[in-house]
Structures are given as C-alpha cells and as structure tokens.
Design a protein around this motif. Sequence first.
Motif, mmCIF file in Angstrom:
data_model
loop_
_atom_site.group_PDB
_atom_site.id
_atom_site.type_symbol
_atom_site.label_atom_id
_atom_site.label_comp_id
_atom_site.label_asym_id
_atom_site.label_seq_id
_atom_site.Cartn_x
_atom_site.Cartn_y
_atom_site.Cartn_z
ATOM 1 N N MET A 1 -10.713 12.661 -44.796
ATOM 2 C CA MET A 1 -10.042 12.705 -45.616
ATOM 3 C C MET A 1 -8.634 12.113 -45.119
ATOM 4 O O MET A 1 -8.485 12.111 -43.850
ATOM 5 C CB MET A 1 -9.424 14.333 -46.011
ATOM 6 N N GLU A 2 -7.783 11.290 -45.953
ATOM 7 C CA GLU A 2 -6.751 10.288 -45.539
ATOM 8 C C GLU A 2 -5.677 10.977 -45.766
ATOM 9 O O GLU A 2 -5.221 11.483 -46.932
ATOM 10 C CB GLU A 2 -7.057 8.943 -46.373
ATOM 11 N N LEU A 3 -4.605 10.911 -44.784
ATOM 12 C CA LEU A 3 -3.219 11.347 -44.711
ATOM 13 C C LEU A 3 -2.406 10.044 -44.870
ATOM 14 O O LEU A 3 -2.595 9.173 -43.982
ATOM 15 C CB LEU A 3 -2.976 12.158 -43.775
ATOM 16 N N LYS A 4 -1.484 9.764 -45.695
ATOM 17 C CA LYS A 4 -0.527 8.843 -45.509
ATOM 18 C C LYS A 4 1.046 9.109 -45.260
ATOM 19 O O LYS A 4 1.350 10.002 -45.608
ATOM 20 C CB LYS A 4 -0.327 8.325 -46.944
ATOM 21 N N LYS A 5 1.280 8.574 -44.084
ATOM 22 C CA LYS A 5 2.767 8.768 -43.680
ATOM 23 C C LYS A 5 3.634 8.181 -44.790
ATOM 24 O O LYS A 5 3.438 7.340 -45.225
ATOM 25 C CB LYS A 5 3.045 8.191 -42.299
ATOM 26 N N ILE A 6 4.838 9.119 -44.794
ATOM 27 C CA ILE A 6 5.796 8.532 -45.592
ATOM 28 C C ILE A 6 7.004 8.290 -44.868
ATOM 29 O O ILE A 6 7.548 9.064 -44.032
ATOM 30 C CB ILE A 6 6.183 9.778 -46.448
ATOM 31 N N SER A 75 -4.931 24.680 -46.686
ATOM 32 C CA SER A 75 -4.971 25.856 -45.844
ATOM 33 C C SER A 75 -5.772 25.297 -44.455
ATOM 34 O O SER A 75 -5.353 25.592 -43.342
ATOM 35 C CB SER A 75 -6.094 26.779 -46.287
ATOM 36 N N LYS A 76 -6.740 24.386 -44.465
ATOM 37 C CA LYS A 76 -7.341 23.513 -43.135
ATOM 38 C C LYS A 76 -6.118 22.922 -42.381
ATOM 39 O O LYS A 76 -6.109 23.178 -41.208
ATOM 40 C CB LYS A 76 -8.387 22.854 -43.641
ATOM 41 N N ILE A 77 -5.413 22.162 -43.264
ATOM 42 C CA ILE A 77 -4.333 21.368 -42.597
ATOM 43 C C ILE A 77 -3.410 22.248 -41.864
ATOM 44 O O ILE A 77 -2.921 22.207 -40.778
ATOM 45 C CB ILE A 77 -3.638 20.324 -43.612
ATOM 46 N N SER A 78 -2.735 23.376 -42.755
ATOM 47 C CA SER A 78 -1.875 24.175 -42.231
ATOM 48 C C SER A 78 -2.680 24.996 -40.869
ATOM 49 O O SER A 78 -1.700 25.524 -39.890
ATOM 50 C CB SER A 78 -1.442 25.120 -43.226
ATOM 51 N N SER A 79 -3.559 25.339 -41.117
ATOM 52 C CA SER A 79 -4.237 26.130 -39.871
ATOM 53 C C SER A 79 -4.277 25.222 -38.649
ATOM 54 O O SER A 79 -3.972 25.524 -37.476
ATOM 55 C CB SER A 79 -5.815 26.560 -40.255
ATOM 56 N N ASN A 105 8.359 17.366 -34.346
ATOM 57 C CA ASN A 105 6.949 17.587 -34.542
ATOM 58 C C ASN A 105 6.103 16.585 -35.024
ATOM 59 O O ASN A 105 4.725 16.867 -35.150
ATOM 60 C CB ASN A 105 6.544 18.981 -34.888
ATOM 61 N N TYR A 106 6.720 15.763 -35.607
ATOM 62 C CA TYR A 106 5.830 14.594 -36.475
ATOM 63 C C TYR A 106 4.577 14.230 -35.994
ATOM 64 O O TYR A 106 3.601 14.354 -36.482
ATOM 65 C CB TYR A 106 6.787 13.899 -37.215
ATOM 66 N N GLU A 107 5.024 13.312 -34.908
ATOM 67 C CA GLU A 107 3.790 12.713 -34.109
ATOM 68 C C GLU A 107 2.728 13.804 -33.643
ATOM 69 O O GLU A 107 1.446 13.452 -33.645
ATOM 70 C CB GLU A 107 4.296 11.845 -33.220
ATOM 71 N N LYS A 108 3.216 14.658 -32.955
ATOM 72 C CA LYS A 108 2.395 15.967 -32.636
ATOM 73 C C LYS A 108 1.303 16.375 -33.561
ATOM 74 O O LYS A 108 0.327 16.692 -33.568
ATOM 75 C CB LYS A 108 2.953 16.965 -32.020
ATOM 76 N N ALA A 109 2.069 16.492 -34.828
ATOM 77 C CA ALA A 109 1.146 16.916 -36.001
ATOM 78 C C ALA A 109 0.106 15.929 -36.371
ATOM 79 O O ALA A 109 -0.910 16.241 -36.686
ATOM 80 C CB ALA A 109 2.051 17.271 -37.170
ATOM 81 N N LEU A 110 0.489 14.556 -36.563
ATOM 82 C CA LEU A 110 -0.504 13.759 -36.779
ATOM 83 C C LEU A 110 -1.372 13.363 -35.785
ATOM 84 O O LEU A 110 -2.605 13.176 -36.414
ATOM 85 C CB LEU A 110 0.326 12.312 -37.243
ATOM 86 N N ASP A 111 -1.261 13.619 -34.789
ATOM 87 C CA ASP A 111 -2.015 13.496 -33.634
ATOM 88 C C ASP A 111 -3.220 14.551 -33.576
ATOM 89 O O ASP A 111 -4.271 14.378 -33.518
ATOM 90 C CB ASP A 111 -1.539 13.303 -32.093
ATOM 91 N N ALA A 112 -2.631 15.793 -33.973
ATOM 92 C CA ALA A 112 -3.547 17.035 -34.147
ATOM 93 C C ALA A 112 -4.702 16.838 -35.080
ATOM 94 O O ALA A 112 -5.685 17.005 -35.059
ATOM 95 C CB ALA A 112 -2.726 18.239 -34.103
ATOM 96 N N LEU A 113 -4.021 16.378 -36.378
ATOM 97 C CA LEU A 113 -4.703 16.158 -37.333
ATOM 98 C C LEU A 113 -5.805 14.969 -37.174
ATOM 99 O O LEU A 113 -6.956 14.999 -37.780
ATOM 100 C CB LEU A 113 -3.949 15.819 -38.517
ATOM 101 N N ALA A 114 -5.450 14.102 -36.440
ATOM 102 C CA ALA A 114 -6.486 12.859 -36.204
ATOM 103 C C ALA A 114 -7.563 13.266 -35.378
ATOM 104 O O ALA A 114 -8.750 12.949 -35.541
ATOM 105 C CB ALA A 114 -5.673 11.541 -35.592
ATOM 106 N N ALA A 116 -8.796 16.146 -35.506
ATOM 107 C CA ALA A 116 -9.488 17.110 -36.304
ATOM 108 C C ALA A 116 -10.427 16.302 -37.174
ATOM 109 O O ALA A 116 -11.041 17.024 -38.127
ATOM 110 C CB ALA A 116 -8.567 18.056 -36.822
ATOM 111 N N GLY A 117 -10.090 14.902 -37.202
ATOM 112 C CA GLY A 117 -11.077 13.999 -38.236
ATOM 113 C C GLY A 117 -10.204 13.736 -39.129
ATOM 114 O O GLY A 117 -11.226 12.768 -40.110
ATOM 115 N N TYR A 118 -9.099 13.754 -39.296
ATOM 116 C CA TYR A 118 -8.226 13.035 -40.478
ATOM 117 C C TYR A 118 -7.915 11.636 -40.242
ATOM 118 O O TYR A 118 -7.693 11.562 -39.160
ATOM 119 C CB TYR A 118 -6.950 14.139 -40.945
ATOM 120 N N GLU A 119 -8.194 10.859 -41.208
ATOM 121 C CA GLU A 119 -7.647 9.403 -40.996
ATOM 122 C C GLU A 119 -6.267 9.277 -41.447
ATOM 123 O O GLU A 119 -5.607 9.777 -42.519
ATOM 124 C CB GLU A 119 -8.438 8.685 -42.098
#
Length: 121
Positions: A1-6, A75-79, A105-114, A116-119
């Motif tokens: 799943m793709e996440l887009k930074k704003i 739910s998965k992202i928030s977990s 926490n922004y970069e830390k959040a994006l790193d954790a999601l990456a 976990a397999g998020y693009e």
Amino acid sequence: MELKKIDHNFTVCKVESEQDLITGKDFYFIGKTDEEISLVCITDDTPANTVERDDGWKAFRIQGVLDFSLIGILSKISSILAENKIGIFAVSTFNTDYILVKEENYEKALDALAKAGYEVK
C-alpha cells in the motif's frame, strides 16, 4: 500500500463558531458536533481567533481511493505507529484516510511504516 507525504505543517484547533472558519484553502478538515467545532488546517491558514490550538503536525495519506468494504487499513497503520510509541490524529474523507503525527515523530513514523512494507512517496 502506498502512503503519500503531504508537504505542509498542520494545526489542530477549535473555533467558537462557523464564522471563524476560513474555507477555500488547499487543505482543511472541519468536524462539527453538538459540543465543538474542530478544524485541521495548514498552520499558515489557522484562524486568528481559535479557542484552542495545537501546532506542529505533519501528515500523510493512504494513496488512492479506498473502498468502504476494506477493513483494518487505518487500524493496521495505527497499530504499527502505537508499537513505535507514536500518537496519531486521523481524519477520513470519502476517498481515503489522512494520518497526522507530531512533527518530531514524522520521519520515525514513515520509517516504521516503510519497514512494515508500506511504500512511502
């Protein structure tokens, strides 16, 4: 799943009345209940007369249109973020979900999601 930074800084605030809202901007989310009127907007667009405000939020969105039958995406992202001790403020639109985290926490959040397999784009 793709996440887009704003690429904006956001503010979460409360306003006294609908007359205090500034519309016609690129990004804003309004929530009105019998108890309050909440506004999430680009920090530079925050009305001068807020009741309360919390600056320092960054955002990303789940890219694409999410079908209402899809279950557990937010739910998965928030977990994942909770496991990394990162709080969120989520806003949903008809098409997708927007997740806001504090700027520190922004970069830390994006790193954790990456990890976990998020693009992340």
